[in-house]
Design an enzyme around this catalytic site. Sequence first.
Site, PDB file in Angstrom:
ATOM      1  N   ARG A  23       0.997  -0.669   0.180  1.00  0.00           N
ATOM      2  CA  ARG A  23       0.002  -0.226   0.015  1.00  0.00           C
ATOM      3  C   ARG A  23       1.026   0.926  -0.305  1.00  0.00           C
ATOM      4  O   ARG A  23       0.905   2.288   0.860  1.00  0.00           O
ATOM      5  CB  ARG A  23      -0.725  -0.228   1.200  1.00  0.00           C
ATOM      6  CG  ARG A  23      -1.831  -1.035   1.179  1.00  0.00           C
ATOM      7  CD  ARG A  23      -2.884  -0.585   0.474  1.00  0.00           C
ATOM      8  NE  ARG A  23      -4.254  -2.046   0.843  1.00  0.00           N
ATOM      9  CZ  ARG A  23      -5.307  -0.968   1.094  1.00  0.00           C
ATOM     10  NH1 ARG A  23      -5.603  -0.128   1.219  1.00  0.00           N
ATOM     11  NH2 ARG A  23      -6.571  -2.111   1.632  1.00  0.00           N
ATOM     12  N   ARG A  27      -3.467   6.847   1.547  1.00  0.00           N
ATOM     13  CA  ARG A  27      -3.648   8.203   2.363  1.00  0.00           C
ATOM     14  C   ARG A  27      -2.054   8.967   3.280  1.00  0.00           C
ATOM     15  O   ARG A  27      -2.164   9.922   2.914  1.00  0.00           O
ATOM     16  CB  ARG A  27      -4.956   8.301   2.755  1.00  0.00           C
ATOM     17  CG  ARG A  27      -5.534   7.783   1.878  1.00  0.00           C
ATOM     18  CD  ARG A  27      -7.077   7.759   2.719  1.00  0.00           C
ATOM     19  NE  ARG A  27      -7.093   5.767   2.365  1.00  0.00           N
ATOM     20  CZ  ARG A  27      -7.707   4.743   3.615  1.00  0.00           C
ATOM     21  NH1 ARG A  27      -8.419   5.535   4.030  1.00  0.00           N
ATOM     22  NH2 ARG A  27      -7.047   3.503   3.888  1.00  0.00           N
ATOM     23  N   ARG A  36      -6.332  12.929  -4.711  1.00  0.00           N
ATOM     24  CA  ARG A  36      -7.902  12.090  -4.520  1.00  0.00           C
ATOM     25  C   ARG A  36      -8.402  13.343  -4.134  1.00  0.00           C
ATOM     26  O   ARG A  36     -10.250  13.070  -3.854  1.00  0.00           O
ATOM     27  CB  ARG A  36      -7.560  11.524  -3.387  1.00  0.00           C
ATOM     28  CG  ARG A  36      -7.260  10.358  -3.511  1.00  0.00           C
ATOM     29  CD  ARG A  36      -8.643   9.398  -3.692  1.00  0.00           C
ATOM     30  NE  ARG A  36      -9.244   8.249  -2.403  1.00  0.00           N
ATOM     31  CZ  ARG A  36     -10.768   9.136  -2.204  1.00  0.00           C
ATOM     32  NH1 ARG A  36     -10.933  10.366  -3.308  1.00  0.00           N
ATOM     33  NH2 ARG A  36     -11.152   8.595  -1.301  1.00  0.00           N
ATOM     34  N   ASP A  72      -7.098  -1.755  -7.159  1.00  0.00           N
ATOM     35  CA  ASP A  72      -7.733  -2.458  -5.612  1.00  0.00           C
ATOM     36  C   ASP A  72      -8.170  -3.464  -5.990  1.00  0.00           C
ATOM     37  O   ASP A  72      -8.197  -3.917  -7.185  1.00  0.00           O
ATOM     38  CB  ASP A  72      -8.352  -1.641  -5.289  1.00  0.00           C
ATOM     39  CG  ASP A  72      -8.889  -1.918  -3.870  1.00  0.00           C
ATOM     40  OD1 ASP A  72      -8.730  -1.739  -2.998  1.00  0.00           O
ATOM     41  OD2 ASP A  72     -10.099  -3.070  -3.617  1.00  0.00           O
ATOM     42  N   TYR A 147     -14.727 -11.355  -0.520  1.00  0.00           N
ATOM     43  CA  TYR A 147     -15.688  -9.753   0.038  1.00  0.00           C
ATOM     44  C   TYR A 147     -17.575  -9.814  -1.322  1.00  0.00           C
ATOM     45  O   TYR A 147     -18.388  -9.158  -1.332  1.00  0.00           O
ATOM     46  CB  TYR A 147     -14.711  -8.767  -1.031  1.00  0.00           C
ATOM     47  CG  TYR A 147     -14.212  -8.065  -0.709  1.00  0.00           C
ATOM     48  CD1 TYR A 147     -14.622  -6.968   0.231  1.00  0.00           C
ATOM     49  CD2 TYR A 147     -12.831  -8.316  -0.265  1.00  0.00           C
ATOM     50  CE1 TYR A 147     -13.395  -6.501   1.489  1.00  0.00           C
ATOM     51  CE2 TYR A 147     -11.956  -7.891   0.320  1.00  0.00           C
ATOM     52  CZ  TYR A 147     -12.056  -7.004   1.072  1.00  0.00           C
ATOM     53  OH  TYR A 147     -10.829  -6.256   2.364  1.00  0.00           O
TER      54      TYR A 147
HETATM   55  O1  CP3 Z   1       0.008  -1.166  -2.473  1.00  0.00           O
HETATM   56  C1  CP3 Z   1      -0.201  -0.094  -3.217  1.00  0.00           C
HETATM   57  O2  CP3 Z   1       0.257   0.940  -3.152  1.00  0.00           O
HETATM   58  C2  CP3 Z   1      -1.401  -0.407  -4.834  1.00  0.00           C
HETATM   59  C3  CP3 Z   1      -2.839  -0.089  -3.872  1.00  0.00           C
HETATM   60  C4  CP3 Z   1      -3.751  -0.744  -3.523  1.00  0.00           C
HETATM   61  C5  CP3 Z   1      -4.733  -0.261  -3.520  1.00  0.00           C
HETATM   62  N1  CP3 Z   1      -5.122  -1.346  -2.281  1.00  0.00           N
HETATM   63  C6  CP3 Z   1      -5.330   0.902  -2.914  1.00  0.00           C
HETATM   64  C7  CP3 Z   1      -6.555   1.629  -2.201  1.00  0.00           C
HETATM   65  C8  CP3 Z   1      -3.495  -2.468  -3.407  1.00  0.00           C
HETATM   66  C9  CP3 Z   1      -2.570  -3.666  -3.365  1.00  0.00           C
HETATM   67  C10 CP3 Z   1      -4.904  -2.136  -2.082  1.00  0.00           C
HETATM   68  C11 CP3 Z   1      -5.154  -4.377  -1.784  1.00  0.00           C
HETATM   69  C12 CP3 Z   1      -6.317  -4.329  -1.552  1.00  0.00           C
HETATM   70  N2  CP3 Z   1      -7.685  -3.924  -1.372  1.00  0.00           N
HETATM   71  C13 CP3 Z   1      -6.416  -5.033  -0.063  1.00  0.00           C
HETATM   72  C14 CP3 Z   1      -5.884  -6.126  -0.176  1.00  0.00           C
HETATM   73  C15 CP3 Z   1      -4.482  -5.505   0.039  1.00  0.00           C
HETATM   74  C16 CP3 Z   1      -4.844  -5.756   2.307  1.00  0.00           C
HETATM   75  O3  CP3 Z   1      -4.143  -4.168   2.424  1.00  0.00           O
HETATM   76  O4  CP3 Z   1      -5.109  -6.219   2.449  1.00  0.00           O
HETATM   77  C17 CP3 Z   1      -7.617  -5.026   0.245  1.00  0.00           C
HETATM   78  C18 CP3 Z   1      -8.539  -5.801   1.361  1.00  0.00           C
HETATM   79  C19 CP3 Z   1      -8.578  -4.247  -0.196  1.00  0.00           C
HETATM   80  C20 CP3 Z   1      -9.792  -3.809  -0.213  1.00  0.00           C
HETATM   81  C21 CP3 Z   1     -10.110  -2.318  -0.092  1.00  0.00           C
HETATM   82  N3  CP3 Z   1      -9.867  -1.359  -0.791  1.00  0.00           N
HETATM   83  C22 CP3 Z   1     -10.754  -1.810   1.294  1.00  0.00           C
HETATM   84  C23 CP3 Z   1     -11.076  -2.893   2.500  1.00  0.00           C
HETATM   85  C24 CP3 Z   1     -10.097  -0.667   1.550  1.00  0.00           C
HETATM   86  C25 CP3 Z   1     -11.408   0.415   2.046  1.00  0.00           C
HETATM   87  C26 CP3 Z   1     -10.116   0.365   3.119  1.00  0.00           C
HETATM   88  C27 CP3 Z   1      -9.168   2.139   2.798  1.00  0.00           C
HETATM   89  O5  CP3 Z   1      -7.864   0.821   3.107  1.00  0.00           O
HETATM   90  O6  CP3 Z   1      -8.832   2.634   2.606  1.00  0.00           O
HETATM   91  C28 CP3 Z   1      -9.711  -0.035  -0.117  1.00  0.00           C
HETATM   92  C29 CP3 Z   1      -9.546   1.575  -0.211  1.00  0.00           C
HETATM   93  C30 CP3 Z   1      -8.404   1.749  -0.281  1.00  0.00           C
HETATM   94  N4  CP3 Z   1      -7.894   0.411  -1.313  1.00  0.00           N
HETATM   95  C31 CP3 Z   1      -7.948   2.557  -0.689  1.00  0.00           C
HETATM   96  C32 CP3 Z   1      -6.730   2.281  -1.206  1.00  0.00           C
HETATM   97  C33 CP3 Z   1      -4.939   3.730  -1.414  1.00  0.00           C
HETATM   98  C34 CP3 Z   1      -7.422   3.399   0.091  1.00  0.00           C
HETATM   99  C35 CP3 Z   1      -9.102   4.430  -0.564  1.00  0.00           C
HETATM  100  C36 CP3 Z   1      -8.848   6.745  -0.735  1.00  0.00           C
HETATM  101  O7  CP3 Z   1      -7.634   6.476  -1.170  1.00  0.00           O
HETATM  102  O8  CP3 Z   1      -9.611   6.617  -0.237  1.00  0.00           O
END
Ligand code: CP3
Length: 340
Positions: A23, A27, A36, A72, A147
């Site tokens: 990640r 943010r 964003r 994502d 999910y």
């Molecule tokens: O790693 C990176 O920099 C690449 C981007 C990436 C995102 N999501 C961006 C994201 C990756 C590899 C993911 C994978 C992801 N997404 C997973 C598996 C990895 C992990 O952390 O276990 C999962 C479970 C998700 C599902 C997901 N996406 C959730 C539950 C959420 C909301 C909670 C949260 O972390 O905000 C997201 C949103 C998300 N995915 C954001 C980002 C940058 C935040 C969105 C925003 O900018 O508001």
Amino acid sequence: MNDIFLKACRGEEVPYTPVWIMRQAGRYLPEYQAVRAEVDFLTLCKTPELAAKVTLQPVEKLKVDAAILFSDILIAVEAMGMHLEFSDRKGPVLSDPVRTKSGIDRLVIPDTEDSMPFVIEAIKILRSQLNVPLIGFSGAPFTLATYMIEGGSSKNFLNTKRMMFQNPGLFSLLMDKITMTVISYLSSQIRAGAQAVQLFDTWAGALAPEDYKEFVLPSVKRAIAELKKEGVPVIYFVNECAALLKEIKKTTADVIGIDWRIDLKDAIKGLGKKFAVQGNLDPCALFLPHEKMEDKVKDILWKGEFAKGHIFNLGHGILPESPAENAVALVEAVHRFSER
Ligand code: CP3
């Protein structure tokens, strides 16, 4: 081109231990917040120029040894035919969760080029601009299934386990469809230019080992075996992996991602000599005083020496509250302390 990350994945000699951060685009970076502020999250994922831009931010700022495509894991779920929304309060929401045979029948195995062209386009832009390897990714079948069945995030995965235990035939039908999607989606990412792929099994750690073995391992093994044919390293990350290592070692992944709840030395011992490892600093270590964080880095680097290869990473995604300057310091410390 800095290919130290790829060398470590393959267990080859490296001049220092490569590092990236799960990640790493997100943010905690003011530069990401600025993008964003202008677009919502799904628009960001689906606009190749913007996705490429935020992918590059941490590469430039942190000097990490690999980039991970900004997207994502739920993008592919949407492409399978589900309606996806991100709410600031509840996180991802998938309406009409999949709980019946007809629900599964309605799902498609998407063609990436047709239904997720923005992913292909972002990868192509990135490959023309990056001087470190690009990692593509997908959710692993079980994590995507949670999910789809729960309709979003979950605490106990009751609906998922209910389907698994009460209707295993239905569950396996769904897992098969997701597995075919994962294989096709990641193969397309590789053909577009991804130089390694990571499967995120964020929620598999919620399973008893025998249930993981029965209901999840076969799909993971199959996906990894197929992806290996594409010729790039495959990383398999399971959050809370400790109790599952004896099953995880039955896969043919090149690299196993390790969370921080297990000592890296014990994880390596459990996995044997076959795998490189990736991990495993507690994401909250970024809130330690600088010297204490450095001590933890040294300790993990030393333990990583016992594996076939080691890629330094956090044990799970970086938290939005993390001070960006501490992430910069972490990468610098890994490079400095691991120089051969
Ligand atoms: O790693 C990176 O920099 C690449 C981007 C990436 C995102 N999501 C961006 C994201 C990756 C590899 C993911 C994978 C992801 N997404 C997973 C598996 C990895 C992990 O952390 O276990 C999962 C479970 C998700 C599902 C997901 N996406 C959730 C539950 C959420 C909301 C909670 C949260 O972390 O905000 C997201 C949103 C998300 N995915 C954001 C980002 C940058 C935040 C969105 C925003 O900018 O508001």
